[in-house]
Design a protein around this motif. Structure first.
Motif, PDB file in Angstrom:
ATOM      1  N   ASP A 595       0.832  -1.199   0.000  1.00  0.00           N
ATOM      2  CA  ASP A 595       0.000   0.000   0.000  1.00  0.00           C
ATOM      3  C   ASP A 595       0.867   1.250   0.000  1.00  0.00           C
ATOM      4  O   ASP A 595       2.073   1.207   0.269  1.00  0.00           O
ATOM      5  CB  ASP A 595      -0.912   0.002   1.230  1.00  0.00           C
ATOM      6  N   GLU A 596       0.229   2.378  -0.253  1.00  0.00           N
ATOM      7  CA  GLU A 596       0.945   3.648  -0.290  1.00  0.00           C
ATOM      8  C   GLU A 596       1.470   4.058   1.070  1.00  0.00           C
ATOM      9  O   GLU A 596       2.370   4.902   1.175  1.00  0.00           O
ATOM     10  CB  GLU A 596       0.032   4.747  -0.831  1.00  0.00           C
ATOM     11  N   GLN A 597       0.933   3.452   2.129  1.00  0.00           N
ATOM     12  CA  GLN A 597       1.411   3.787   3.467  1.00  0.00           C
ATOM     13  C   GLN A 597       2.836   3.318   3.700  1.00  0.00           C
ATOM     14  O   GLN A 597       3.514   3.824   4.599  1.00  0.00           O
ATOM     15  CB  GLN A 597       0.494   3.172   4.530  1.00  0.00           C
ATOM     16  N   THR A 599       6.127   3.816   2.774  1.00  0.00           N
ATOM     17  CA  THR A 599       6.839   4.849   2.019  1.00  0.00           C
ATOM     18  C   THR A 599       8.217   5.080   2.627  1.00  0.00           C
ATOM     19  O   THR A 599       8.551   4.562   3.697  1.00  0.00           O
ATOM     20  CB  THR A 599       6.054   6.175   2.043  1.00  0.00           C
ATOM     21  N   GLY A 600       8.993   5.898   1.924  1.00  0.00           N
ATOM     22  CA  GLY A 600      10.272   6.360   2.436  1.00  0.00           C
ATOM     23  C   GLY A 600      11.262   5.246   2.688  1.00  0.00           C
ATOM     24  O   GLY A 600      11.318   4.243   1.958  1.00  0.00           O
ATOM     25  N   ARG A 603       9.966   1.558   2.758  1.00  0.00           N
ATOM     26  CA  ARG A 603       9.737   0.955   1.439  1.00  0.00           C
ATOM     27  C   ARG A 603      11.059   0.573   0.773  1.00  0.00           C
ATOM     28  O   ARG A 603      11.171  -0.478   0.134  1.00  0.00           O
ATOM     29  CB  ARG A 603       8.948   1.919   0.552  1.00  0.00           C
ATOM     30  N   ASP A 604      12.064   1.441   0.911  1.00  0.00           N
ATOM     31  CA  ASP A 604      13.371   1.142   0.318  1.00  0.00           C
ATOM     32  C   ASP A 604      13.964  -0.122   0.918  1.00  0.00           C
ATOM     33  O   ASP A 604      14.554  -0.945   0.206  1.00  0.00           O
ATOM     34  CB  ASP A 604      14.319   2.329   0.525  1.00  0.00           C
TER      35      ASP A 604
END
Length: 1004
Positions: A595-597, A599-600, A603-604
């Motif tokens: 999901d878009e939650q 992030t940053g 996610r990396d």
């Protein structure tokens, strides 16, 4: 330095060669002692708790190796034969150390009313040959300097600051807090309150077994729980990751009376807060009044009243009689700073047991009295009355005196009583106390006839009981589900949300969706007036959960991941990414399923870890292909073949690249072989890829490049390969490329595995290598030119005769049908070397065929690929073999009962691997072609200026490369030149003698 004359006179003690390292908690004293000990050739260190001894034992083993370290406690002994370093509890330390180094930790406990006399005895009498260290609080400094004149004292400051934080409610204590109480009931009540309000708490009690305490401490240290509720047991050197210590009680029972803790005792416990360079805080909670200003200042500055006396008991005992032993125990010290200790458990037991007439009668000599005193040293783990404990001691002594060992029948009954795992916390704690008693007995030297058996049995029971107790404590005081909830305020400004281990997201007990990996799927049925607030709470919970999962994902082992045949990367069963078409076959692109939650940096981290797993799978399962794609040492044609192998997923039909293969020299072939490439009769392939896992990954990579995941047959061929099939019936609905990716070649109605085709080629090659009259005829061989299908050939392929006919035709062989009788007659003539009359035409054809077979490299090429010779690589068959014309069928009559039986003889078609005659000078440079050395002027020949070879006899001979007519056959209108250089030699006794004679007659 020990006593000079073994008398209680203590006035002649010396502190020479003794160093006292004193200071508050968190000064690194124990760490210093470990470093100093391992710097010596041998050493002994005494510690106040078995739990701490276990921790130090592990640290010393890491430094010098487990084979050099012994662990000695009252209940456990690990003593390797080559042990040089001994980690002990203070009670288990030897009376006389024989090591270069000795250290005693927490020496201020010499003032303890119950155990102090043991510490005092070790302080005064135990010395290392080269160095002795005494570690403890600064409060004992004055007494050490008085008792041990000449002692060196080193003070160490605390590494971090300790500050008072006042009074706080239990429910408002910060994370990583330790709450201290001094009764089991109070500890359990506080732990239950924390479980309800904050989710979970670990519990540490002095009555718990060391194994249970270790497990509870690990529960806290690992971060599974943020609170630990304990007695003052945590004050004795346990290194915990505690930021705050809260006192829920200030009074304790010390074995004799209820009393307030002294400032030194409070400081010892409060000092557990803050480790190494991290500051810590302490305070009070519950019903405890806040500390006064003076006490706070003393605790923060670590200034405590010096100890006035140490507990002492005479260690030089007189075993000449029972009365003499009692008298020696009552001796008072003659040195200031020492006081005679109150009767301990062993002395109380001795007083009780010597009232028994049978015991007094048995204790009639020095060794028996010493044995009785040894039995009285049995610890009272059960905390029962002195009379009950003395009864057990007496029964053990009677057995030792009469039998020489404890009655094992009695011991078995006692051990079996404790061998039960049912019951609650208190019941299990009582059983652990019982079994610890018998664990101690089993470890006493000379007390049992079979000590090893009982040591193993009692240790196993204690471990299982400890594990069961840890499970009960965890079940009662740790609500793992609640510990991962988002905490809500009582004003309902934050609604409680929960994510179960299975991924179910619950808010206020209502199911609102599923979290799989990093994707949340909302439940369509979730709604109502509070739906918006519920979803908001779920999103808050998911935001924190995503970060936690990303951290766990980033450090997860490869075993936690799986790459399915559909290209989905799963983490512990949950889909987290999928593969799609990339820049090259071996470098697919990864797409996160998140999901878009996410992030940053989180996610990396997830992307990087997933990519590393996929790369690891490809580099491990497809290593030969990866090596081929990166083989910088390959040059020219070899590099081109390597590129085509990678491009074609590890296999090529040999006939498709026959010219390139023949152009390879032996160095290039060897380089490819070292990279796992096999030059087979029918394929150039990589055997390591003919396994289910590599084949499945190859199929997936092909499907990604060709949108083939939904095409029929995807995965089915690999499944057949996994079952060990050597061939399988082809399904016309399947994509044919799937068979090749799985390591199979379509031949008729069956697909055969590449390596099995090479085994078939070996059998055929052996049959074609047969020469009539040269010896035993191999199975399937006929006349050196043809062969028949054998049971062995069909067996390795798992094929029927009909299947074999299609397979051989597809491989480029042609069939020559013969009557069974004619076939049997032919075999009989060959085996018996008898020539049969034949027609002139047949004779000529037979001789020509014989010459062709003789010149064919395929008829004699070896099968072993390990040979450097190029003959190890067999030519490839034609794309399709034309079936030989059937024999003329004679008309049948109705009277015939059955048709004559036909035998198929198989002959090789003209091989595509053979180079054109006019281009033989362009053959591979690694080796000459058969006869090439002679044709190109090899040893024993010279070329003249007209292109003829000059043999040593001086007769010229036309260079066969320059002008080579076909043997015995006219070339256009040119006259046939006699073949003088290689006449046909036929054994006059062979079946072909008449054929040769007839040929000569026809030629004339």
């Amino acid at each position: 330095m020990t006593l000079i004359d073994k008398t209680p006179n203590l006035s002649r003690l010396s502190g020479r060669d003794v160093t006292a390292v004193l200071g508050p908690t968190n000064t690194g004293k124990t760490h210093l002692a470990i470093e100093r000990m391992v710097s010596h050739s041998s050493g002994t260190i005494g510690l106040p708790l078995r739990l701490l001894a276990r921790e130090v034992y592990g640290r010393v083993c890491e430094k010098v190796g487990v084979q050099h370290v012994a662990l000695v406690t009252g209940e456990e002994k690990i003593q390797p034969a080559g042990a040089r370093y001994f980690v002990c509890t203070v009670e288990a330390m030897p009376r006389e150390a024989k090591t270069a180094f000795v250290a005693i930790d927490e020496v201020q406990l010499a003032a303890d009313l119950e155990r102090g006399h043991i510490f005092t005895d070790r302080i005064l009498n135990l010395r290392g040959r080269d160095e002795t260290l005494l570690l403890g609080s600064s409060s004992i400094r004055g007494l050490l300097e008085k008792l041990l004149p000449g002692i060196s004292v080193i003070t160490r400051p605390r590494l971090s600051q300790l500050l008072y934080a006042g009074s706080k409610k239990i429910t408002r204590l910060p994370r990583r807090s330790a709450i201290v109480a001094f009764s089991a009931d109070e500890v359990y009540a506080i732990a239950e309150l924390i479980r309800r309000q904050r989710g979970a708490a670990a519990v540490v009690l002095g009555a718990l077994s060391p194994r249970t305490r270790n497990a509870q401490v690990e529960l806290y240290q690992s971060g599974d729980v943020d609170y630990i509720v304990a007695t003052d047991a945590i004050g004795m050197g346990l290194n915990l990751d505690v930021d705050h210590v809260a006192f829920a009680q200030q009074r304790k029972f010390d074995g004799f009376q209820y009393r307030d803790l002294t400032p030194a005792e409070l400081g010892q416990i409060a000092g557990r807060a803050g480790r190494h360079l991290r500051d810590g805080t302490f305070g009070v909670t519950g019903q405890v009044d806040p500390f006064d200003e003076e006490l706070v200042q003393r605790l923060e500055a670590h200034h405590f009243d010096p100890l006035k006396v140490l507990q002492w008991r005479n260690a030089t005992l007189d075993f000449s009689s029972l009365n003499s032993l009692k008298s020696s125990l009552d001796v008072v010290p003659d040195l200031g700073g020492l006081t005679r200790a109150l009767p301990a458990v062993d002395q109380k037991a001795f007083d009780f047991v010597t009232r028994d007439e049978e015991t007094r009668a048995l204790a009639d000599r020095r060794d028996r009295i010493a044995l009785l005193w040894d039995a009285c040293a049995l610890p009272d783990y059960r905390r029962i009355t002195p009379a009950q404990h003395a009864e057990l001691v007496g029964s053990i002594f009677v057995d030792l005196a009469k039998r020489g060992h404890v009655d094992e029948t009695f011991m078995a009954e006692q051990v079996e009583r404790a061998n039960r795992l049912d019951g609650e916390i208190d019941t299990l704690s009582h059983r652990i106390a019982q079994i610890r008693t018998w664990t101690y007995v089993s470890n006493r030297p000379g007390w049992l006839a079979d000590p090893l058996h009982w040591q193993e049995k009692t240790r196993d029971i204690e471990d299982r009981l400890s594990d069961a107790l840890h499970e009960r404590l965890t079940k009662r005081f740790v609500d793992r589900r609640t510990s991962v909830l988002m905490k809500r305020l009582r004003e309902n400004t934050m609604i409680e949300a929960e994510i179960s281990p299975e991924g179910a997201v619950l808010v206020e007990g209502h199911h609102v969706g599923e979290l799989q990996g990093f994707r949340f799927t909302a439940d369509a049925s979730a709604g109502g007036e509070d739906a918006k607030a519920v979803k908001a709470a779920a999103q808050k919970a998911l935001a924190a959960e995503f970060d936690r999962r990303a951290d766990r994902f980033a450090v997860a082992a490869n075993g936690d991941f799986a790459l399915a045949s559909d290209g989905i990367v799963r983490w512990i069963g949950a889909p987290v990414a999928t593969l799609t078409t990339g820049d090259s076959v071996l470098k697919p692109r990864l797409v996160l399923l998140a999901d878009e939650q996410l992030t940053g940096p989180a996610r990396d981290k997830v992307m990087e870890r997933a990519q590393r797993f996929v790369s690891y799978q490809i580099e491990t399962l497809l290593k030969p292909l990866v090596d081929l794609s990166e083989a910088a040492a390959l040059e020219g044609m070899a590099r081109g073949i390597a590129f085509r192998l990678v491009e074609n997923y590890g296999s090529l039909n040999r006939r498709d690249i026959i010219e390139e293969v023949r152009a390879l020299d032996q160095d290039a072939r060897g380089a490819l072989r070292r990279l796992g490439v096999r030059f087979g009769a029918y394929h150039i392939f990589i055997p390591a890829l003919l396994k289910p896992a590599p084949a499945g990954l190859l199929t997936l990579l092909w499907a990604l490049q060709n949108d083939g995941k939904d095409k029929p047959g995807f995965g089915d061929v690999v499944n057949a390969l996994a079952t060990g099939r050597t061939s399988l019936v082809t399904d016309t609905s399947f994509v044919t490329e799937f068979y090749k990716l799985g390591g199979f070649r379509n031949l008729g109605r069956r697909a055969v595995r590449f390596d099995i085709l090479e085994r078939l080629a070996d059998l055929i090659r052996a049959a074609l290598a047969f020469k009539p009259g040269a010896g035993h005829r191999p199975e399937g061989a006929v006349d050196g030119r043809t062969f028949t299908v054998t049971a062995g050939m069909m067996s390795i392929l798992g094929a029927t005769p009909e299947d074999m006919e299609q397979i051989l035709k597809a491989l480029g062989y042609r069939a020559e049908p013969k009557q069974a009788a004619e076939y049997e007659e032919l075999l009989a003539r060959i085996d018996a070397h008898v020539a049969a009359p034949v027609t002139a035409t047949d004779e000529t054809k037979a001789i020509e065929t014989s010459e062709q077979t003789e010149n064919s490299s395929e008829a004699t090429a070896p099968a072993d690929e390990s040979q450097a010779s190029d003959t190890a690589e067999q030519p490839v068959e034609e794309e399709a073999a034309a079936a030989a014309p059937s024999a003329e069928k004679q008309p049948t009559t109705a009277a015939e009962e059955e048709e004559p039986k036909i035998v198929l003889l198989w002959r090789q078609s003209r091989f595509e691997d053979r180079q054109p005659r006019g281009n033989r000078q362009n053959a591979g440079k690694g080796r000459p072609q058969r006869g090439q050395e002679a044709r190109e002027g090899g040893e024993g020949q010279r070329r003249d200026g007209n292109g003829f070879n000059k043999p040593r006899d001086g007769k010229p001979q036309r260079d066969r490369n320059h002008q080579r007519p076909h043997r015995d056959k006219p070339q256009g209108n040119r006259p046939q030149k006699p073949r003088e250089e290689k006449p046909v030699r036929i054994d006059p006794d062979s079946p072909f003698a008449k054929l040769a004679a007839l040929k000569d007659k026809l030629g004339k």
